[in-house]
Scaffold this motif. Structure first.
Motif, PDB file in Angstrom:
ATOM      1  N   GLU A 173      36.171  38.471  44.603  1.00  0.00           N
ATOM      2  CA  GLU A 173      35.635  39.067  45.828  1.00  0.00           C
ATOM      3  C   GLU A 173      34.655  40.185  45.502  1.00  0.00           C
ATOM      4  O   GLU A 173      33.619  40.328  46.153  1.00  0.00           O
ATOM      5  N   ALA A 174      34.982  40.973  44.477  1.00  0.00           N
ATOM      6  CA  ALA A 174      34.064  42.041  44.068  1.00  0.00           C
ATOM      7  C   ALA A 174      32.722  41.433  43.658  1.00  0.00           C
ATOM      8  O   ALA A 174      31.660  41.932  44.031  1.00  0.00           O
ATOM      9  N   ALA A 175      32.782  40.331  42.912  1.00  0.00           N
ATOM     10  CA  ALA A 175      31.544  39.709  42.454  1.00  0.00           C
ATOM     11  C   ALA A 175      30.773  39.085  43.618  1.00  0.00           C
ATOM     12  O   ALA A 175      29.551  39.210  43.704  1.00  0.00           O
ATOM     13  N   ARG A 176      31.498  38.455  44.547  1.00  0.00           N
ATOM     14  CA  ARG A 176      30.849  37.880  45.729  1.00  0.00           C
ATOM     15  C   ARG A 176      30.158  38.976  46.509  1.00  0.00           C
ATOM     16  O   ARG A 176      29.037  38.821  46.979  1.00  0.00           O
ATOM     17  N   ARG A 218      41.543  37.092  42.547  1.00  0.00           N
ATOM     18  CA  ARG A 218      41.049  37.225  43.913  1.00  0.00           C
ATOM     19  C   ARG A 218      40.159  38.457  44.044  1.00  0.00           C
ATOM     20  O   ARG A 218      39.024  38.362  44.500  1.00  0.00           O
ATOM     21  N   THR A 219      40.675  39.597  43.599  1.00  0.00           N
ATOM     22  CA  THR A 219      39.889  40.823  43.743  1.00  0.00           C
ATOM     23  C   THR A 219      38.610  40.743  42.926  1.00  0.00           C
ATOM     24  O   THR A 219      37.533  41.118  43.397  1.00  0.00           O
ATOM     25  N   LEU A 220      38.711  40.246  41.682  1.00  0.00           N
ATOM     26  CA  LEU A 220      37.516  40.184  40.838  1.00  0.00           C
ATOM     27  C   LEU A 220      36.466  39.284  41.455  1.00  0.00           C
ATOM     28  O   LEU A 220      35.272  39.618  41.478  1.00  0.00           O
ATOM     29  N   ASP A 253      43.431  39.691  38.031  1.00  0.00           N
ATOM     30  CA  ASP A 253      43.464  39.654  39.487  1.00  0.00           C
ATOM     31  C   ASP A 253      42.254  38.860  39.965  1.00  0.00           C
ATOM     32  O   ASP A 253      41.237  39.411  40.355  1.00  0.00           O
TER      33      ASP A 253
END
Lengths: 361, 291
Positions: B196-199, B192-194, B190
């Motif tokens: 975004e989580a890192a951002r 996008r989620t990964l 995933d």
């Protein structure tokens, strides 16, 4: 760790022809847990993503402690986020996942590990540090994700339906723990959910959104007892609309005369809004009502009762009464003697936008 | 090639499932048949080649042909050149494709079909057309430009020691394989989620790419690298027509003089390729298990 004040000012965002946010104004007080509640597509997630920096509003601004952060890149914002889908990095174990943010900030390994362990203990998982995400259950993954979001001591915590993928039992325990943790840390928290029970049970205040606009923001009890708009009344819990006749401060409904609370519409004909738990049902062979459907929920049972004039009314009765109020039973219906809300006359009937909780705060 | 690796399939023994009629067993039988056919198809030429290389006219069995490989002139040079070209191609094709695939998936999903078509295009252009175009371009530099950097660049990319022009050509040829492999790998996480989580945890975009996306795509990248390497080690047309002494070209060159040795080299190069595949895929598998 102290919470920040968050303000959304005139936030607008449109995706193609759909408007996700249509001038949202909302202020979240420091240390408060506010739930953004609404049906899917109401803009609640978009608002959260604007605050996290994953989405740019077309208009309006987001302020944290008075500072405009609308144009600040996502990686420079002071907000931890827990996502709806499992978002742990699959290649890192739980400890390194929690320590990811500290690693980005080049915290020495020893301190990073100590702090990660501390956070894992905080979320009740002291022993999973060495495990990889695929070795953890869904609830554990979301706990680790929560620890990860808190690792950098952000002043705002964003929860994007973090419990929706979990099964019912885990959901309830985890939401209680999130609340406990949030209160002890005093961190400003914005919780997006479409589950009204979650919103009402956890939040200091609930903001109900509809079509990108704020319908009402109030504490859970007010929201439930004094919904500001028909939409809120119907979205939060179930609501009976019963035909009534106004006369001064009183309204006559189902043969009873009850005091009216709040604003009253002009005409004498009005809808009286009554929650199912305020409807009393007694078996009575002479009664003109009849139980049509009964759904047992354990502590309560929800009945659908057809009245003599063909109208239907929802009633919540104690679970142990459900046996003697089986479908087909003739009953008498009364309302609890207390002030009621009335609204202008609409179509008579029963409305329940979503499956509503058995008991609400 | 995968069909050659020994696969343990439990053969359906007729008559052992008395209760159920043959229906659930059927696919297994067919699987066995297909496997057998594929195995025959791949193994027969291979065994024939091997038999040819070890059968000396007078004394029956002999491995002399394999011994001769290493002493044959140009073997080491051409093999090292091909491996070097392969390594350079892998690096460039990954550097080009990975950020492009990630960027399209995150930022412009609507452009994905375009990227897909662009990356697949090299498959439909015949190599002969491709090489004709390349040599035309290489002949552009007229003599009066001899002192300009442009002319020198054209000369430099054709250095027989390490022809950069071949690397560029191979990058184009490898695009379809690299793209498919990376796109499939990206589909498995995933992104996008990964990201975004890192951002959200403060990571910059390069950090997201290197520390979050790359580590979770090891096996896809290994797959892309392997396909690219296999392609480079087997590419003949372009290298031959541009007159560079790569490994396949060298095999072809010596086949005229020593037929047995050239076939031995082919068998040998297949072996090398398989060993590399094994190494790469086990590296990918180790990453998958995460420990």
């Amino acid at each position: 760790m102290n919470g920040a004040r968050v303000e959304f000012r005139g936030l607008r965002r449109r995706f193609g022809s759909t408007v996700a946010l249509d001038g949202l104004d909302l202020t979240v007080e420091p240390g408060e847990l506010i739930a953004l509640l609404g049906p899917s597509g109401c803009g609640k997630t978009t608002a959260l993503r604007c605050l996290a920096g994953f989405e740019q509003p077309d208009e309006g601004e987001v302020l944290v402690d008075g500072a405009d952060i609308t144009r600040v890149p996502a990686n420079r914002r002071d907000a931890g986020m827990v996502f709806q889908s499992y978002s742990l990095f699959p290649n890192l174990n739980a400890r390194d996942n929690v320590g990811f943010g500290m690693r980005v900030r080049k915290t020495p390994a020893a301190r990073r590990h100590a702090r990660a362990q501390e956070l894992l203990e905080l979320v009740g998982l002291p022993d999973v540090g060495g495990r990889y995400p695929h070795q953890l259950s869904g609830g554990q993954q979301q706990r680790v994700a929560l620890a990860r979001a808190l690792a950098l001591e952000p002043r705002v915590l964003l929860l994007d339906e973090p419990l929706s993928a979990l099964d019912a039992k885990v959901r309830v325990t985890l939401r209680e723990e999130i609340r406990r943790l949030q209160l002890s840390l005093g961190i400003t928290t914005i919780f997006v959910t479409h589950d009204q029970e979650e919103a009402l049970s956890m939040a200091d205040r609930v903001a109900v959104l509809r079509d990108g606009r704020l319908e009402q923001v109030a504490d859970p009890a007010t929201l439930y007892d004094r919904p500001a708009t028909p939409f809120v009344a119907e979205f939060v819990g179930a609501m009976n609309h019963l035909p009534g006749l106004l006369s001064g401060d009183q309204v006559t409904v189902l043969g009873q005369t009850l005091p009216v609370e709040g604003p009253r519409p002009a005409g004498p004909e009005a809808d009286v809004l009554v929650r199912p738990e305020a409807v009393l049902v007694v078996p009575d062979g002479e009664g003109e009502g009849m139980v049509v459907v009964s759904s047992f929920r354990g502590s309560t049972a929800r009945l659908r009762v057809r009245l003599g004039d063909g109208a239907e009314v929802l009633a919540d009765v104690p679970g142990h009464d459900s046996a003697r109020l089986a479908p087909g039973t003739a009953v008498r219906v009364r309302l609890v003697e207390r002030p009621v809300l009335v609204s202008a006359r609409t179509a008579t009937g029963v409305t329940a936008a979503v499956p509503e909780p058995d008991a609400v705060a | 090639m995968a069909s050659l690796t020994p696969q343990v399939t439990t053969p359906a023994v007729p008559g052992t499932a008395p209760a159920r009629p043959g229906r659930p067993r059927r696919p297994r039988v067919w699987r066995g048949v297909v496997l057998l056919l594929a195995a025959v198809y791949f193994l027969v030429p291979l065994i024939a080649s091997f038999v040819f290389t070890v059968k000396a006219p007078d004394q029956g069995f002999s491995l002399d042909a394999y011994g001769e490989i290493f002493s044959a002139e140009g073997f080491a040079g051409s093999l090292l050149l091909s491996l070097g070209l392969g390594a350079a191609t892998i690096v460039i094709v990954l550097l080009l494709t990975l950020p492009a695939v990630v960027a399209v998936r995150l930022g412009a999903p609507r452009w994905r079909p375009v990227l897909e078509v662009v990356c697949t295009l090299p498959l439909v252009v015949p190599p002969i057309t491709f090489v004709a175009g390349i040599s035309t371009v290489l002949r552009w530099g007229p003599d009066y430009l001899a002192s300009t950097p442009f002319y020198q660049t054209i000369i430099a990319v054709q250095d027989p020691g390490f022809p950069i022009v071949l690397v560029l050509a191979y990058v184009v040829l490898a695009l379809p394989f690299a793209y498919r492999s990376l796109d499939a790998g990206l589909g498995a996480i995933d992104v996008r989620t990964l990201s975004e989580a890192a951002r959200n945890l403060g990571a910059s975009w390069p950090h997201v790419l290197l520390r979050v996306i790359v580590p979770n795509m090891r096996s896809a990248m290994a797959g892309a690298s392997f396909l690219t390497l296999a392609l480079v080690l087997g590419e003949f047309t372009i290298a031959r027509l541009l007159s560079f002494q790569t490994f396949p070209v060298w095999i072809y060159t010596i086949s005229g003089a020593h037929a047995q040795v050239s076939v031995a080299v082919s068998v040998f190069s297949l072996l090398i390729t398989w060993l590399l595949l094994l190494a790469l895929s086990s590296a990918g598998a180790r990453q998958r298990s995460g420990s």
